[in-house]
Design a protein around this motif. Structure first.
Motif, mmCIF file in Angstrom:
data_model
loop_
_atom_site.group_PDB
_atom_site.id
_atom_site.type_symbol
_atom_site.label_atom_id
_atom_site.label_comp_id
_atom_site.label_asym_id
_atom_site.label_seq_id
_atom_site.Cartn_x
_atom_site.Cartn_y
_atom_site.Cartn_z
ATOM 1 N N MET A 1 17.214 10.559 -20.347
ATOM 2 C CA MET A 1 15.916 11.097 -20.054
ATOM 3 C C MET A 1 15.453 10.549 -18.704
ATOM 4 S SD MET A 1 12.392 10.830 -22.284
ATOM 5 C CE MET A 1 13.089 11.716 -23.643
ATOM 6 N N LYS A 2 14.655 11.350 -17.999
ATOM 7 C CA LYS A 2 14.176 10.962 -16.673
ATOM 8 C C LYS A 2 12.657 10.911 -16.643
ATOM 9 C CE LYS A 2 18.120 13.081 -14.391
ATOM 10 N NZ LYS A 2 18.563 14.061 -13.416
ATOM 11 N N TYR A 3 12.161 10.128 -15.669
ATOM 12 C CA TYR A 3 10.730 10.128 -15.423
ATOM 13 C C TYR A 3 10.345 11.488 -14.872
ATOM 14 C CZ TYR A 3 10.718 5.088 -16.094
ATOM 15 O OH TYR A 3 10.844 3.830 -16.639
ATOM 16 N N PHE A 4 9.276 12.058 -15.375
ATOM 17 C CA PHE A 4 8.836 13.404 -15.030
ATOM 18 C C PHE A 4 8.580 13.547 -13.527
ATOM 19 C CE2 PHE A 4 5.676 16.840 -14.793
ATOM 20 C CZ PHE A 4 6.294 17.806 -15.569
ATOM 21 N N GLU A 5 7.860 12.606 -12.941
ATOM 22 C CA GLU A 5 7.477 12.724 -11.532
ATOM 23 C C GLU A 5 8.595 12.394 -10.555
ATOM 24 O OE1 GLU A 5 3.907 10.510 -10.846
ATOM 25 O OE2 GLU A 5 2.693 11.898 -12.021
ATOM 26 N N SER A 6 9.314 11.300 -10.791
ATOM 27 C CA SER A 6 10.306 10.841 -9.809
ATOM 28 C C SER A 6 11.700 11.397 -10.044
ATOM 29 C CB SER A 6 10.384 9.313 -9.808
ATOM 30 O OG SER A 6 10.974 8.842 -11.016
ATOM 31 N N GLY A 7 11.992 11.787 -11.277
ATOM 32 C CA GLY A 7 13.333 12.259 -11.597
ATOM 33 C C GLY A 7 14.337 11.137 -11.808
ATOM 34 N N LYS A 8 13.888 9.880 -11.715
ATOM 35 C CA LYS A 8 14.782 8.737 -11.936
ATOM 36 C C LYS A 8 15.009 8.551 -13.426
ATOM 37 C CE LYS A 8 13.689 6.336 -7.718
ATOM 38 N NZ LYS A 8 13.396 5.070 -7.066
ATOM 39 N N ILE A 9 16.162 7.998 -13.761
ATOM 40 C CA ILE A 9 16.541 7.811 -15.166
ATOM 41 C C ILE A 9 15.730 6.684 -15.797
ATOM 42 C CG2 ILE A 9 18.432 7.118 -16.695
ATOM 43 C CD1 ILE A 9 20.336 8.536 -14.783
ATOM 44 N N ILE A 10 15.222 6.931 -16.999
ATOM 45 C CA ILE A 10 14.525 5.913 -17.776
ATOM 46 C C ILE A 10 15.586 5.043 -18.446
ATOM 47 C CG2 ILE A 10 13.010 5.498 -19.743
ATOM 48 C CD1 ILE A 10 11.717 8.236 -19.164
ATOM 49 N N LYS A 11 15.431 3.717 -18.313
ATOM 50 C CA LYS A 11 16.424 2.788 -18.859
ATOM 51 C C LYS A 11 15.776 1.876 -19.896
ATOM 52 C CE LYS A 11 18.892 2.716 -14.503
ATOM 53 N NZ LYS A 11 19.230 1.932 -13.331
ATOM 54 N N ILE A 12 16.600 1.392 -20.837
ATOM 55 C CA ILE A 12 16.069 0.438 -21.810
ATOM 56 C C ILE A 12 15.593 -0.800 -21.052
ATOM 57 C CG2 ILE A 12 17.430 1.272 -23.764
ATOM 58 C CD1 ILE A 12 19.217 -1.212 -23.375
ATOM 59 N N GLY A 13 14.506 -1.367 -21.541
ATOM 60 C CA GLY A 13 13.925 -2.535 -20.886
ATOM 61 C C GLY A 13 12.898 -2.195 -19.829
ATOM 62 N N ASP A 14 12.802 -0.919 -19.426
ATOM 63 C CA ASP A 14 11.802 -0.520 -18.432
ATOM 64 C C ASP A 14 10.402 -0.755 -18.988
ATOM 65 O OD1 ASP A 14 13.705 0.350 -16.619
ATOM 66 O OD2 ASP A 14 13.163 2.480 -16.746
ATOM 67 N N SER A 15 9.539 -1.342 -18.163
ATOM 68 C CA SER A 15 8.116 -1.435 -18.496
ATOM 69 C C SER A 15 7.480 -0.135 -18.050
ATOM 70 C CB SER A 15 7.469 -2.609 -17.768
ATOM 71 O OG SER A 15 7.941 -3.825 -18.286
ATOM 72 N N VAL A 16 6.735 0.482 -18.947
ATOM 73 C CA VAL A 16 6.175 1.804 -18.671
ATOM 74 C C VAL A 16 4.714 1.882 -19.100
ATOM 75 C CG1 VAL A 16 8.396 3.009 -18.881
ATOM 76 C CG2 VAL A 16 6.961 2.711 -20.912
ATOM 77 N N PHE A 17 4.035 2.894 -18.584
ATOM 78 C CA PHE A 17 2.723 3.293 -19.071
ATOM 79 C C PHE A 17 2.926 4.608 -19.796
ATOM 80 C CE2 PHE A 17 1.515 0.792 -15.266
ATOM 81 C CZ PHE A 17 0.746 -0.177 -15.890
ATOM 82 N N VAL A 18 2.286 4.746 -20.963
ATOM 83 C CA VAL A 18 2.413 5.973 -21.751
ATOM 84 C C VAL A 18 1.019 6.562 -21.975
ATOM 85 C CG1 VAL A 18 4.618 5.362 -22.808
ATOM 86 C CG2 VAL A 18 2.514 4.630 -23.903
ATOM 87 N N GLU A 19 0.811 7.171 -23.110
ATOM 88 C CA GLU A 19 -0.448 7.832 -23.432
ATOM 89 C C GLU A 19 -1.670 7.016 -22.999
ATOM 90 O OE1 GLU A 19 0.073 10.880 -24.830
ATOM 91 O OE2 GLU A 19 2.194 10.401 -24.881
ATOM 92 N N LYS A 20 -2.541 7.636 -22.222
ATOM 93 C CA LYS A 20 -3.810 7.037 -21.788
ATOM 94 C C LYS A 20 -3.632 5.702 -21.078
ATOM 95 C CE LYS A 20 -6.279 9.484 -25.361
ATOM 96 N NZ LYS A 20 -7.101 9.428 -26.557
ATOM 97 N N GLY A 21 -2.504 5.520 -20.385
ATOM 98 C CA GLY A 21 -2.266 4.315 -19.603
ATOM 99 C C GLY A 21 -1.902 3.082 -20.394
ATOM 100 N N VAL A 22 -1.536 3.248 -21.654
ATOM 101 C CA VAL A 22 -1.141 2.116 -22.497
ATOM 102 C C VAL A 22 0.233 1.608 -22.047
ATOM 103 C CG1 VAL A 22 -0.491 1.450 -24.848
ATOM 104 C CG2 VAL A 22 -2.517 2.866 -24.459
ATOM 105 N N GLN A 23 0.367 0.290 -21.923
ATOM 106 C CA GLN A 23 1.625 -0.306 -21.472
ATOM 107 C C GLN A 23 2.601 -0.442 -22.628
ATOM 108 O OE1 GLN A 23 1.167 -3.831 -19.084
ATOM 109 N NE2 GLN A 23 3.292 -4.438 -19.408
#
Length: 81
Positions: A1-23
């Motif tokens: 799976m890729k990040y919608f905006e950048s097209g880069k691959i999402i990797k395990i261990g990635d710190s992300v923001f999801v729904e409503k900016g929740v980390q």
């Protein structure tokens, strides 16, 4: 799976923001059958599917919402800088 905006691959261990900016942190990648330590139970040893356990997408662990499964790319998932 890729990040919608950048097209880069999402990797395990990635710190992300999801729904409503929740980390959160990506703990499983079902497409590549990888997970961070402690989440091995989400996979079967022979690669077969188990009812109720996702077979594609990613699993994100958040403190606010718990575990969130994304089956496909979602514009709400953003990599934390």
């Amino acid at each position: 799976m890729k990040y919608f905006e950048s097209g880069k691959i999402i990797k395990i261990g990635d710190s992300v923001f999801v729904e409503k900016g929740v980390q959160g942190v990506v703990v499983c990648d079902f497409d590549s059958k990888q997970c961070v330590s402690g989440y091995e139970d989400w996979f079967t040893s022979d690669g077969s599917s188990v009812e109720g356990i996702p077979t594609q997408g990613i699993l994100v662990k958040t403190d606010k919402y718990g575990l969130i499964h994304y089956e496909t790319e979602d514009e709400s998932i953003k990599k934390k800088s």
